[in-house]
Every structure is written in structure tokens, then in C-alpha cells.
Design an enzyme around this catalytic site. Structure first.
Site, PDB file in Angstrom:
ATOM      1  N   ARG A  15      18.166  -1.302  13.318  1.00  0.00           N
ATOM      2  CA  ARG A  15      18.592  -2.255  14.363  1.00  0.00           C
ATOM      3  C   ARG A  15      17.800  -3.549  14.332  1.00  0.00           C
ATOM      4  NH1 ARG A  15      14.704  -2.651  18.252  1.00  0.00           N
ATOM      5  NH2 ARG A  15      13.227  -0.924  18.250  1.00  0.00           N
ATOM      6  N   SER A  16      16.557  -3.469  13.849  1.00  0.00           N
ATOM      7  CA  SER A  16      15.638  -4.602  13.923  1.00  0.00           C
ATOM      8  C   SER A  16      14.651  -4.507  12.766  1.00  0.00           C
ATOM      9  CB  SER A  16      14.896  -4.529  15.270  1.00  0.00           C
ATOM     10  OG  SER A  16      13.770  -5.384  15.275  1.00  0.00           O
ATOM     11  N   TYR A  32       8.960 -13.464  11.560  1.00  0.00           N
ATOM     12  CA  TYR A  32       8.121 -13.989  12.642  1.00  0.00           C
ATOM     13  C   TYR A  32       7.573 -15.372  12.262  1.00  0.00           C
ATOM     14  CZ  TYR A  32       8.177  -9.693  15.369  1.00  0.00           C
ATOM     15  OH  TYR A  32       8.578  -8.640  16.160  1.00  0.00           O
ATOM     16  N   ALA A  47       3.146  -8.249  14.807  1.00  0.00           N
ATOM     17  CA  ALA A  47       3.458  -8.509  16.223  1.00  0.00           C
ATOM     18  C   ALA A  47       3.591  -7.176  16.958  1.00  0.00           C
ATOM     19  CB  ALA A  47       4.757  -9.302  16.321  1.00  0.00           C
ATOM     20  N   GLU A  50       3.005   8.104   5.732  1.00  0.00           N
ATOM     21  CA  GLU A  50       3.850   7.951   6.920  1.00  0.00           C
ATOM     22  C   GLU A  50       5.102   8.826   6.811  1.00  0.00           C
ATOM     23  OE1 GLU A  50       6.420   4.591   7.403  1.00  0.00           O
ATOM     24  OE2 GLU A  50       5.845   4.285   9.496  1.00  0.00           O
ATOM     25  N   TRP A  64       0.078   2.795  12.583  1.00  0.00           N
ATOM     26  CA  TRP A  64       0.691   3.101  13.885  1.00  0.00           C
ATOM     27  C   TRP A  64      -0.301   2.990  15.049  1.00  0.00           C
ATOM     28  CZ3 TRP A  64       5.544   3.180  15.474  1.00  0.00           C
ATOM     29  CH2 TRP A  64       6.550   3.300  14.511  1.00  0.00           C
ATOM     30  N   ASN A 108       0.842  -1.192   0.000  1.00  0.00           N
ATOM     31  CA  ASN A 108       0.000   0.000   0.000  1.00  0.00           C
ATOM     32  C   ASN A 108       0.883   1.250   0.000  1.00  0.00           C
ATOM     33  OD1 ASN A 108      -1.985   1.850   0.257  1.00  0.00           O
ATOM     34  ND2 ASN A 108      -2.916   0.937   2.085  1.00  0.00           N
ATOM     35  N   ASP A 148      11.356  -6.442  10.831  1.00  0.00           N
ATOM     36  CA  ASP A 148      10.286  -7.413  10.642  1.00  0.00           C
ATOM     37  C   ASP A 148      10.208  -7.626   9.128  1.00  0.00           C
ATOM     38  OD1 ASP A 148       7.788  -8.541  10.140  1.00  0.00           O
ATOM     39  OD2 ASP A 148       6.722  -7.288  11.607  1.00  0.00           O
ATOM     40  N   TYR A 169      10.379   9.156  15.624  1.00  0.00           N
ATOM     41  CA  TYR A 169      11.066   9.700  14.428  1.00  0.00           C
ATOM     42  C   TYR A 169      10.834  11.186  14.143  1.00  0.00           C
ATOM     43  CZ  TYR A 169      11.293   4.676  13.666  1.00  0.00           C
ATOM     44  OH  TYR A 169      11.492   3.333  13.834  1.00  0.00           O
TER      45      TYR A 169
HETATM   46  N1  THF Z   1       6.424  -3.635  14.723  1.00  0.00           N
HETATM   47  C1  THF Z   1       6.429  -4.805  14.051  1.00  0.00           C
HETATM   48  N2  THF Z   1       6.236  -5.959  14.721  1.00  0.00           N
HETATM   49  N3  THF Z   1       6.627  -4.851  12.720  1.00  0.00           N
HETATM   50  C2  THF Z   1       6.833  -3.703  12.026  1.00  0.00           C
HETATM   51  O1  THF Z   1       7.008  -3.792  10.780  1.00  0.00           O
HETATM   52  C3  THF Z   1       6.841  -2.454  12.683  1.00  0.00           C
HETATM   53  N4  THF Z   1       7.076  -1.242  12.033  1.00  0.00           N
HETATM   54  C4  THF Z   1       6.525  -0.029  12.610  1.00  0.00           C
HETATM   55  C5  THF Z   1       6.576  -0.114  14.065  1.00  0.00           C
HETATM   56  N5  THF Z   1       6.579  -1.289  14.709  1.00  0.00           N
HETATM   57  C6  THF Z   1       6.618  -2.467  14.051  1.00  0.00           C
HETATM   58  C7  THF Z   1       5.087   0.155  12.150  1.00  0.00           C
HETATM   59  N6  THF Z   1       4.961   0.016  10.736  1.00  0.00           N
HETATM   60  C8  THF Z   1       2.002  -2.250   8.873  1.00  0.00           C
HETATM   61  C9  THF Z   1       2.994  -1.627   8.130  1.00  0.00           C
HETATM   62  C10 THF Z   1       3.974  -0.888   8.766  1.00  0.00           C
HETATM   63  C11 THF Z   1       3.992  -0.764  10.140  1.00  0.00           C
HETATM   64  C12 THF Z   1       3.005  -1.400  10.888  1.00  0.00           C
HETATM   65  C13 THF Z   1       2.011  -2.133  10.258  1.00  0.00           C
HETATM   66  C14 THF Z   1       0.905  -3.030   8.221  1.00  0.00           C
HETATM   67  O2  THF Z   1      -0.075  -3.373   8.837  1.00  0.00           O
HETATM   68  N7  THF Z   1       0.983  -3.339   6.922  1.00  0.00           N
HETATM   69  C15 THF Z   1      -0.044  -4.074   6.194  1.00  0.00           C
HETATM   70  C16 THF Z   1      -1.004  -3.213   5.410  1.00  0.00           C
HETATM   71  C17 THF Z   1      -1.128  -1.807   5.856  1.00  0.00           C
HETATM   72  C18 THF Z   1      -1.861  -0.913   4.894  1.00  0.00           C
HETATM   73  O3  THF Z   1      -2.573  -1.399   4.000  1.00  0.00           O
HETATM   74  O4  THF Z   1      -1.708   0.286   5.009  1.00  0.00           O
HETATM   75  C19 THF Z   1       0.649  -4.969   5.193  1.00  0.00           C
HETATM   76  O5  THF Z   1       0.106  -6.032   4.925  1.00  0.00           O
HETATM   77  O6  THF Z   1       1.697  -4.579   4.657  1.00  0.00           O
HETATM   78  C20 THF Z   1       7.946  -1.125  10.872  1.00  0.00           C
HETATM   79  O7  THF Z   1       8.694   0.015  10.779  1.00  0.00           O
END
Ligand code: THF
Length: 264
Positions: free
Chosen positions: A166-167, A209, A263, A58, A80, A51, A169, A94
Site C-alpha cells: 500500500r505504501s 521522502y 522517517a 527479518e 524494527w 545489508n 518508502d 506480519y
Molecule cells: N517506515 C519507513 N518510514 N520506511 C520503511 O522503509 C519502513 N519499513 C519497515 C517499517 N516501517 C517503515 C521497517 N523496515 C531500515 C530498513 C528497513 C526497515 C527499517 C529501517 C534501515 O534502517 N535500513 C538501513 C540499514 C539497515 C541495516 O544495515 O541493517 C539502510 O540504509 O538500508 C519498510 O518495510
């Protein structure tokens, strides 16, 4: 994107089982670097639909210096929500550190304004750094920054960006992070009259994960398609004047989206 599929392969092959803060569990690899040549196209995944709307909003939100999710919610971006408090606040993450890093004597440093000046007047500098890792404020943040430091490099009027994360997903967040920093690099290059060159992405703990393994394997069966092009409105000359309508992603033909739980 070959680079991303190679990372998936490497983590599944060489990664170790690891417990983590969220309790979900991961397969993790420590230390990895990917390079994306922006001259080959915009580095967004084609093996699952992303998306781009969420990614653009963001980044605009970071650049505004905002740390309340209201702006994102107003534009139907909900990525978020899970980390915000009842007032929509995330603490000094940020946006705050990029635009308002507080100093010892009570002033605020705008790292984005400063970096643009420095790249313009001192392109050979080895200090072209923006950091979100404000050690004294981490306890006040909803989440310590993941992509925490980036550095610029100019050569022959071409701008490159090296990111330290640093980390990561790998299934949910990393594709967002790659596209977001590629976009930031293109925006800065445009307002500085430079060409965008390379995004270099360095990761500390690169993890998949346990509840994303099936999704990752499905993606590995898909053959990457040609990268799209990101077109920016050429009349915008100030980094803070970009709005959503100034971005156009051309020729993005990804495979269908793949769902996965985030997560917390
Ligand atoms: N925590 C975790 N566990 N993973 C992360 O990737 C993550 N971030 C940010 C902060 N903490 C995190 C938050 N960023 C989505 C995308 C980015 C995120 C959090 C969630 C998400 O839900 N993506 C969906 C679709 C979203 C949409 O359509 O807008 C997807 O399927 O991609 C990483 O910096």
C-alpha cells in the site's frame, strides 16, 4: 536493477509533493508495478550496498510468527527498533497474521502452512493468497502492514509471486521489500520442488521522502551491475527449518552504501 531506477525517474518526473504522517514530506506517485524475472538473478540493488543479513533475519523472524524484536536484536538487526514498545513488542503485525490469524470461533490459521499445501495440491487455484491486512486488529499494530497481501501462481512447474504494497518508502524500505519477497519466493519454490519465476511488485503510494532526494540522485548516476545469485542449502525441505547459514548471496558487487534517515 533497471526497474528500480525507472521508478526513481518516474517519481521524480511525475510525482506530486505531498504531506505525510511522519511530517517529513514526500514526492509521491499513486499506482506503480515492477516485474523481476528471477531467472535473470537475485533482485537486490547494485546501485547501493544493501545489508542482506538484515533482510534474511527479518524474513526468518516473520516466518517464525514472531512480533517481538528480541530475535532481531539477538542477531544485531535493529531495523524494527524505532516502532517497538518498551517490551520490544510490535503487536499483531506480519508474523502473527502469517502464522496465527485468529478466527471468529477462537482458532488460529497458519497461512504459510496452508499456502504450501494449496500450492502443492491445487496449483491452478486462484485463491493462493496470504494477507496481513486484518482489519479488526490494525489498531493493535505498531504500524499497519505496508506489504499487506501476496498471491502465488504456478505454470509449468514455475512459481510466481505478486505482492501488493500500500505504501513504499522508495529509498530505504523498498529495496529491502523487493529482496525479501524474492527470497520468500525462492524458499517456497525450493520446498515445493518448483522453479522460481517472477516477482511482480505492485505499489499504492510510492514515495521518496524529501530528505532522500540527494541520495536518490546519486544512485541515478550509478550504472546497475550484473545481479548476484542467491544459493540456498539444498538439503532444507521444510520452510520453517531455514536458518541464516542456509543462504549464500554469490557475486554481489554493489556500489557503496548510501546513508539516509528513516522517517518514523
Ligand atoms: N517506515 C519507513 N518510514 N520506511 C520503511 O522503509 C519502513 N519499513 C519497515 C517499517 N516501517 C517503515 C521497517 N523496515 C531500515 C530498513 C528497513 C526497515 C527499517 C529501517 C534501515 O534502517 N535500513 C538501513 C540499514 C539497515 C541495516 O544495515 O541493517 C539502510 O540504509 O538500508 C519498510 O518495510
Amino acid at each position: 536493477m533497471k526497474q528500480y531506477l525507472n521508478l526513481l525517474k518516474n517519481v521524480l518526473k511525475k510525482g506530486i509533493k505531498r504531506k505525510d504522517r511522519t511530517g517529513v514530506g514526500t514526492i509521491s506517485l499513486f499506482g506503480y508495478q515492477m516485474r523481476f524475472d528471477l531467472e535473470e538473478g537475485f533482485p537486490i540493488l547494485t546501485t547501493k550496498k544493501l545489508n542482506i543479513r538484515s533482510i534474511i533475519y527479518e524474513l526468518l523472524w516473520f516466518l517464525k510468527g514472531e512480533t517481538n524484536i528480541q530475535f532481531l536484536i539477538n542477531h544485531q538487526v535493529n531495523i524494527w527498533n524505532k516502532w517497538a514498545d518498551n517490551n520490544g513488542e510490535l503487536g499483531p503485525i506480519y508474523g502473527f497474521q502469517w502464522r496465527k490469524w485468529p478466527t471468529y470461533d477462537g482458532h488460529f490459521i497458519d497461512q504459510i502452512v496452508n499456502i504450501i499445501k494449496e500450492i502443492k495440491f491445487n496449483p491452478n487455484s486462484r485463491r493462493l493468497i496470504v494477507s496481513s491486512w486484518n482489519v479488526g486488529m490494525i489498531q493493535n499494530m505498531a504500524l499497519p502492514p505496508c506489504h499487506l497481501l501476496f498471491q502465488f501462481y504456478v505454470h509449468q512447474k514455475k512459481l510466481s509471486l505478486l505482492l501488493y504494497q500500500r505504501s513504499a518508502d522508495i529509498f530505504i524500505g523498498l529495496p529491502f521489500n523487493i529482496a525479501s519477497y524474492a527470497l520468500l519466493l525462492i524458499m517456497l519454490a525450493k520446498v515445493l520442488n518448483l522453479k522460481e519465476k517472477e516477482l511482480i511488485h505492485t505499489i499504492g503510494d510510492a514515495h521518496i521522502y524529501n530528505n532522500h532526494i540527494q541520495q536518490v540522485k546519486l544512485q541515478m548516476q550509478r550504472t546497475p551491475r550484473p545481479l548476484p545469485k542467491m544459493i540456498l542449502n539444498p538439503s532444507v525441505k521444510n520452510i520453517f527449518q531455514f536458518c541464516f547459514e542456509d543462504f549464500e548471496l554469490k557475486n554481489y558487487n554493489p556500489f557503496p552504501h548510501i546513508k539516509g534517515d528513516v522517517a518514523i
